[in-house]
Design a protein around this motif. Structure first.
Motif, mmCIF file in Angstrom:
data_model
loop_
_atom_site.group_PDB
_atom_site.id
_atom_site.type_symbol
_atom_site.label_atom_id
_atom_site.label_comp_id
_atom_site.label_asym_id
_atom_site.label_seq_id
_atom_site.Cartn_x
_atom_site.Cartn_y
_atom_site.Cartn_z
ATOM 1 N N MET A 16 0.840 -1.202 0.000
ATOM 2 C CA MET A 16 0.000 0.000 0.000
ATOM 3 C C MET A 16 0.872 1.248 0.000
ATOM 4 S SD MET A 16 -3.037 0.948 2.662
ATOM 5 C CE MET A 16 -4.323 2.056 2.147
ATOM 6 N N LYS A 17 0.559 2.210 -0.839
ATOM 7 C CA LYS A 17 1.339 3.434 -0.908
ATOM 8 C C LYS A 17 1.033 4.331 0.286
ATOM 9 C CE LYS A 17 1.871 3.372 -5.904
ATOM 10 N NZ LYS A 17 1.646 4.074 -7.176
ATOM 11 N N ARG A 18 2.093 4.905 0.823
ATOM 12 C CA ARG A 18 1.954 5.720 2.023
ATOM 13 C C ARG A 18 1.670 7.177 1.682
ATOM 14 N NH1 ARG A 18 7.699 4.920 4.443
ATOM 15 N NH2 ARG A 18 8.133 5.066 2.219
ATOM 16 N N GLU A 19 0.984 7.817 2.591
ATOM 17 C CA GLU A 19 0.848 9.266 2.532
ATOM 18 C C GLU A 19 1.993 9.882 3.329
ATOM 19 O OE1 GLU A 19 -3.013 10.309 3.877
ATOM 20 O OE2 GLU A 19 -4.045 9.202 2.295
ATOM 21 N N HIS A 20 2.224 11.161 3.127
ATOM 22 C CA HIS A 20 3.402 11.781 3.720
ATOM 23 C C HIS A 20 3.117 13.247 3.979
ATOM 24 C CE1 HIS A 20 7.381 13.731 3.753
ATOM 25 N NE2 HIS A 20 7.904 12.540 4.001
ATOM 26 N N ASN A 21 3.412 13.701 5.185
ATOM 27 C CA ASN A 21 3.280 15.121 5.501
ATOM 28 C C ASN A 21 4.663 15.737 5.599
ATOM 29 O OD1 ASN A 21 0.466 15.266 5.630
ATOM 30 N ND2 ASN A 21 0.431 14.514 7.727
ATOM 31 N N TYR A 22 4.891 16.795 4.827
ATOM 32 C CA TYR A 22 6.187 17.464 4.810
ATOM 33 C C TYR A 22 6.341 18.303 6.077
ATOM 34 C CZ TYR A 22 10.258 19.555 2.515
ATOM 35 O OH TYR A 22 11.531 19.937 2.176
ATOM 36 N N PRO A 23 7.557 18.428 6.620
ATOM 37 C CA PRO A 23 7.720 19.129 7.904
ATOM 38 C C PRO A 23 7.521 20.639 7.859
ATOM 39 C CG PRO A 23 9.853 18.405 7.042
ATOM 40 C CD PRO A 23 8.803 17.766 6.190
ATOM 41 N N ILE A 24 7.396 21.229 6.667
ATOM 42 C CA ILE A 24 7.161 22.671 6.557
ATOM 43 C C ILE A 24 5.734 22.893 6.076
ATOM 44 C CG2 ILE A 24 7.814 24.784 5.322
ATOM 45 C CD1 ILE A 24 10.665 23.700 5.190
ATOM 46 N N GLY A 25 5.040 23.819 6.710
ATOM 47 C CA GLY A 25 3.700 24.185 6.272
ATOM 48 C C GLY A 25 2.608 23.385 6.960
ATOM 49 N N THR A 26 1.390 23.724 6.609
ATOM 50 C CA THR A 26 0.195 23.066 7.124
ATOM 51 C C THR A 26 -0.398 22.201 6.031
ATOM 52 O OG1 THR A 26 -0.259 24.958 8.562
ATOM 53 C CG2 THR A 26 -2.096 23.431 8.123
ATOM 54 N N PRO A 27 -0.629 20.911 6.294
ATOM 55 C CA PRO A 27 -1.185 20.041 5.252
ATOM 56 C C PRO A 27 -2.455 20.616 4.639
ATOM 57 C CG PRO A 27 -0.496 18.730 7.137
ATOM 58 C CD PRO A 27 -0.364 20.169 7.553
ATOM 59 N N GLY A 28 -2.487 20.615 3.313
ATOM 60 C CA GLY A 28 -3.651 21.112 2.592
ATOM 61 C C GLY A 28 -3.653 22.600 2.347
ATOM 62 N N LYS A 29 -2.629 23.322 2.832
ATOM 63 C CA LYS A 29 -2.573 24.779 2.667
ATOM 64 C C LYS A 29 -1.302 25.158 1.906
ATOM 65 C CE LYS A 29 -2.453 29.133 5.265
ATOM 66 N NZ LYS A 29 -2.412 29.745 6.628
ATOM 67 N N PRO A 30 -1.429 25.837 0.755
ATOM 68 C CA PRO A 30 -0.227 26.233 0.011
ATOM 69 C C PRO A 30 0.683 27.126 0.843
ATOM 70 C CG PRO A 30 -2.198 26.495 -1.340
ATOM 71 C CD PRO A 30 -2.671 26.214 0.058
ATOM 72 N N TRP A 31 1.958 27.054 0.558
ATOM 73 C CA TRP A 31 2.923 27.866 1.283
ATOM 74 C C TRP A 31 2.759 29.346 0.965
ATOM 75 C CZ3 TRP A 31 8.270 25.024 0.478
ATOM 76 C CH2 TRP A 31 8.241 23.795 1.160
ATOM 77 N N GLY A 32 2.983 30.152 1.969
ATOM 78 C CA GLY A 32 3.119 31.589 1.792
ATOM 79 C C GLY A 32 4.578 31.975 1.947
ATOM 80 N N ASP A 33 4.826 33.275 2.078
ATOM 81 C CA ASP A 33 6.201 33.758 2.184
ATOM 82 C C ASP A 33 6.923 33.178 3.392
ATOM 83 O OD1 ASP A 33 5.808 35.244 -0.091
ATOM 84 O OD2 ASP A 33 5.405 37.134 0.974
ATOM 85 N N GLU A 34 6.208 32.999 4.497
ATOM 86 C CA GLU A 34 6.843 32.482 5.715
ATOM 87 C C GLU A 34 7.361 31.058 5.512
ATOM 88 O OE1 GLU A 34 5.730 31.499 10.397
ATOM 89 O OE2 GLU A 34 4.402 32.770 9.198
ATOM 90 N N GLU A 35 6.547 30.221 4.910
ATOM 91 C CA GLU A 35 6.963 28.832 4.680
ATOM 92 C C GLU A 35 8.094 28.757 3.657
ATOM 93 O OE1 GLU A 35 2.897 28.804 6.339
ATOM 94 O OE2 GLU A 35 3.798 29.836 4.612
#
Length: 307
Positions: free
Chosen positions: A1-20
């Motif tokens: 089964m393929k895994r999901e993955h949350n990247y350590p920068i940012g909030t899942p489901g929210k595009p990065w802004g200048d801060e990220e």
């Protein structure tokens, strides 16, 4: 089964802004030297080729000049061959394969072609071993007017200034384990999407143009490279990186629609090479040799077609 993955920068489901984006840039570090490993090799070719600078990256104009190599005695009656490497700076054999071709093979083809080589399109990416530039922009999705990528914009301007139309464009790349471990997770996080892992093909393959696939040309490249290293097999679904295999070791992309480097000209013969440097079956030298074999296989085929 393929895994999901949350990247350590940012909030899942929210595009990065200048801060990220700033947070991402802050965690990058210099890992190798463009000046020592690339510029010095380009300069060593000055007795046999015309070297020129076609721009510089504003991140550090002295540290990151954009350099290219041209065969001498440019003749407007000959077709133009464009070789690009390091559009993704972290893809090592793309850079050093281009340099090796220049040092060992390019002169042999200069009687038939005008050849221009841009061996390291993204020198900042080369030094930090990353796919993006400092602005979290992927140069290889940025070959369009008013590009947000200095790397792409400078290369397009240089190519547009050449005397003659590009007949052949060979863009040298790698597919690495870090594509799945770092770069795809980072991209999905940047864009606010969920990352679901995929596989990394074990071996060499090429990406042709959906609109101009040139299957015999692609096959000639594969046949040349198989003498040096192994060709990537399809996965269980008959795909390589999610795209249907058209023939052994070949997939197609809509290059212009995706704003990829290999779609920036209207060349008749174009290919993007993909070497797998993390294979247990390939050494760094073989990866560089595979890139050179791809170029020579491509040019030998074109010479046959030109007669």
């Amino acid at each position: 089964m393929k895994r999901e993955h949350n990247y350590p920068i940012g909030t899942p489901g929210k595009p990065w802004g200048d801060e990220e984006k700033a947070q991402w840039l802050a965690q990058t570090t210099i890992k190798r030297s463009y000046q020592q490993e690339v510029v010095s090799k380009i300069q060593a070719l000055e007795t046999d080729f015309d070297l020129f600078q076609y721009g510089a990256l504003s991140y550090d104009v002295d540290k990151y000049p954009l350099l290219a190599i041209k065969t001498r005695n440019w003749d407007s009656s000959k077709p133009v061959v464009l070789v690009t490497g390091g559009v993704h700076g972290y893809e090592t054999s793309g850079v050093h394969g281009a340099l090796q071709f220049a040092a060992t093979k390019a002169a042999q083809y200069s009687d038939r072609f005008n050849i221009v080589i841009a061996p390291c399109v993204s020198p900042w990416g080369y030094e930090v071993i990353n796919r993006w530039n400092p602005n979290t922009v992927d140069p290889n999705r940025s070959f369009f007017a008013d590009s947000p990528s200095e790397e792409a914009a400078n290369l397009m301007k240089m190519v547009a200034s050449l005397d003659g139309e590009v007949l052949v464009h060979i863009d040298l790349h790698e597919t690495t384990d870090t594509d799945e471990l770092e770069f795809r997770p980072a991209r999905e996080a940047r864009d606010g999407n969920l990352y679901i892992e995929d596989g990394v093909p074990d071996g060499f393959y090429t990406v042709g143009d959906t609109e101009n696939p040139q299957p015999a040309f692609q096959k000639a490249i594969i046949d040349s490279v198989r003498k040096v290293t192994h060709i990537a097999p399809p996965d269980a679904d008959g795909n390589i990186i999610g795209s249907p295999v058209q023939q052994e070791g070949v997939i197609n992309y809509p290059l212009k629609a995706l704003s990829l480097c290999n779609g920036m000209t209207d060349c008749t013969y174009g290919t993007t090479t993909e070497v797998y440097p993390d294979s247990d079956r390939a050494t760094p030298a073989q990866c560089n040799d595979a890139q050179v074999a791809a170029i020579t296989g491509a040019l030998d085929y074109v010479i046959e077609q030109l007669g």
